[in-house]
Design an enzyme around this catalytic site. Structure first.
Site, PDB file in Angstrom:
ATOM      1  N   HIS A 195      -1.039   4.754   7.037  1.00 28.77           N
ATOM      2  CA  HIS A 195      -0.257   5.304   5.930  1.00 28.77           C
ATOM      3  C   HIS A 195       0.090   6.765   6.172  1.00 28.77           C
ATOM      4  O   HIS A 195      -0.504   7.421   7.038  1.00 28.77           O
ATOM      5  CB  HIS A 195      -1.052   5.157   4.623  1.00 28.77           C
ATOM      6  CG  HIS A 195      -1.554   3.767   4.400  1.00 28.77           C
ATOM      7  ND1 HIS A 195      -2.861   3.385   4.689  1.00 28.77           N
ATOM      8  CD2 HIS A 195      -0.931   2.662   3.939  1.00 28.77           C
ATOM      9  CE1 HIS A 195      -3.018   2.102   4.411  1.00 28.77           C
ATOM     10  NE2 HIS A 195      -1.869   1.633   3.958  1.00 28.77           N
ATOM     11  N   ASP A 233      -3.872   8.197   7.831  1.00 33.13           N
ATOM     12  CA  ASP A 233      -5.029   7.449   8.335  1.00 33.13           C
ATOM     13  C   ASP A 233      -4.693   6.500   9.473  1.00 33.13           C
ATOM     14  O   ASP A 233      -5.463   5.600   9.789  1.00 33.13           O
ATOM     15  CB  ASP A 233      -5.700   6.680   7.194  1.00 33.13           C
ATOM     16  CG  ASP A 233      -4.766   5.654   6.557  1.00 33.13           C
ATOM     17  OD1 ASP A 233      -3.614   5.507   7.022  1.00 33.13           O
ATOM     18  OD2 ASP A 233      -5.177   5.002   5.569  1.00 33.13           O
ATOM     19  N   SER A 246       0.806  -1.231   0.000  1.00 31.04           N
ATOM     20  CA  SER A 246       0.000   0.000   0.000  1.00 31.04           C
ATOM     21  C   SER A 246       0.833   1.272   0.000  1.00 31.04           C
ATOM     22  O   SER A 246       0.305   2.346  -0.305  1.00 31.04           O
ATOM     23  CB  SER A 246      -0.937   0.015   1.214  1.00 31.04           C
ATOM     24  OG  SER A 246      -0.201  -0.046   2.420  1.00 31.04           O
TER      25      SER A 246
END
Length: 375
Positions: free
Chosen positions: A344, A341, A39
């Site tokens: 990340h 968040d 990610s």
């Protein structure tokens, strides 16, 4: 000559937030970029696969800062890979799972998938961690995608060697989720035992890419996970000795450093076996540690530990109201936060890391000089 000048002018307008660097080197050292990872660098593959376990990345506030809409990136805007593409005058990498027939992929492709692991799915199923996996598209699966796509990129061995010689391959960051899944399941004691397996999976992929023709490879290490709002929330301690002077969990940062050290040792062995290749280590850990140590100095006036988007709590991370879910909200100015968040980072934080990789000193050996400078 007129065509070349026109191209530079157009490129300058397209990347108005970059400064031209005076250099006698080729203006575009890389013709393409191929990226593998999770990610931290996924530009849409997880979303294209359905994003069943994390559908909120397909909606605002994800993507709000730069793109003004959700793109499948796990951030408010651009990622390190996006800044690298900009700096080398290349377009943003299209996600492999979104490619269409006849699409021009000459400038590279992104194979990274949010939630991806270095180890294959079977490893986690045997360990009883299968339910924690976001995706089955591990590093080995991503490598398979590249091999399947290769005939569309070049045909003869000479063509491929010439093309890949002018391509940059990013292998990672990858491996963080291998540890995350075990940690979240409570198997903290198993983390260190998994490091050799994770490092071996990464180096095996690098070796296979070199065999396919890769010459320039950047291999990022792990971030200081002890500074992550997620880890700070889940593993909160009443013992002040568990924290460093920046408020990060010393044990988890120490583990990240251990992984990075083992990865570095493995990369040195690969360099000796492949002297024709440039295998660069991307020091994400120390590039990020700078703004965790002095957030205000780097523009993070709202701090580096607390998430911009979340549902409350000491670090604004709440598993029952994560970013994008009911009960959460995003901050007014993500550029003042390093954490997006809880898991990340923000675009602003990724920009700092990218600058540290491209401008130095956090790529070893250094990346080739870029024709554009990240502002």
């Amino acid at each position: 000559m007129k065509v070349y000048i026109l191209f530079i002018i157009i490129t300058s307008f397209a990347f108005g937030f970059l400064e031209k660097v005076d250099s006698k080197a080729s203006p575009h050292p890389f013709e393409a970029i191929f990226n593998f990872g999770d990610s931290l660098s996924d530009t849409g593959n997880f979303l294209a696969s359905g994003a069943i376990l994390f559908p909120v990345i397909g909606k605002l506030p994800y993507g709000e800062t730069f793109f003004k809409h959700a793109t499948g990136r796990c951030s408010d805007g651009r990622l390190v890979i996006d800044f690298i593409a900009e700096a080398y005058g290349l377009p943003y990498l299209p996600p492999y799972l979104n490619l269409t027939k006849g699409q021009n992929i000459h400038h590279g492709v992104n194979f990274a998938v949010a939630g991806a692991t270095a180890l294959d799915t079977e490893f986690f199923i045997k360990k009883g961690l299968g339910n924690f996996l976001w995706t089955k598209n591990s590093l080995n699966i991503q490598l398979g995608w590249f091999k399947n796509l290769k005939p569309s990129l070049c045909t003869t061995k000479q063509d491929c060697d010439n093309y890949f010689k002018r391509s940059l391959f990013l292998v990672g960051e990858i491996g963080g989720n291998d540890y995350n899944y075990a940690a979240f399941a409570g198997n903290i004691t198993q983390l260190q035992a998994n490091v050799p397996l994770v490092v071996e999976a990464i180096t095996k992929t690098i070796s296979e890419l070199i065999a396919e023709g890769a010459v320039e490879l950047l291999v990022p290490g792990n971030l200081p996970i002890g500074c992550s709002a997620l880890y700070l929330t889940l593993f909160r301690s009443r013992n002040v000795e568990d924290y460093d002077k920046n408020g990060c969990l010393k044990g988890f940062n120490g583990f990240a450093e251990y992984h990075n050290k083992q990865l570095n040792l493995a990369l040195e062995t690969l360099r000796q076996k492949n002297p024709h290749a440039r295998i660069m280590y991307g020091d994400y850990y120390h590039a990020a540690k700078r703004f965790f140590h002095a957030p205000g100095h780097h523009g993070f006036t709202s701090g580096a530990l607390r998430a911009c988007c979340g549902g409350g709590g000491p670090f604004n991370f709440n598993m029952s109201a994560r970013c994008g879910h009911i009960g959460s909200k995003a901050c007014a100015d993500p550029s003042t936060y390093a954490n997006w968040d809880g898991i990340h980072l923000t675009e602003a934080a990724y920009r700092h890391i990218a600058k540290g990789l491209i401008n130095g000193p956090f790529s070893n050996p250094p990346l080739k000089p870029s024709p554009f400078k990240i502002a």
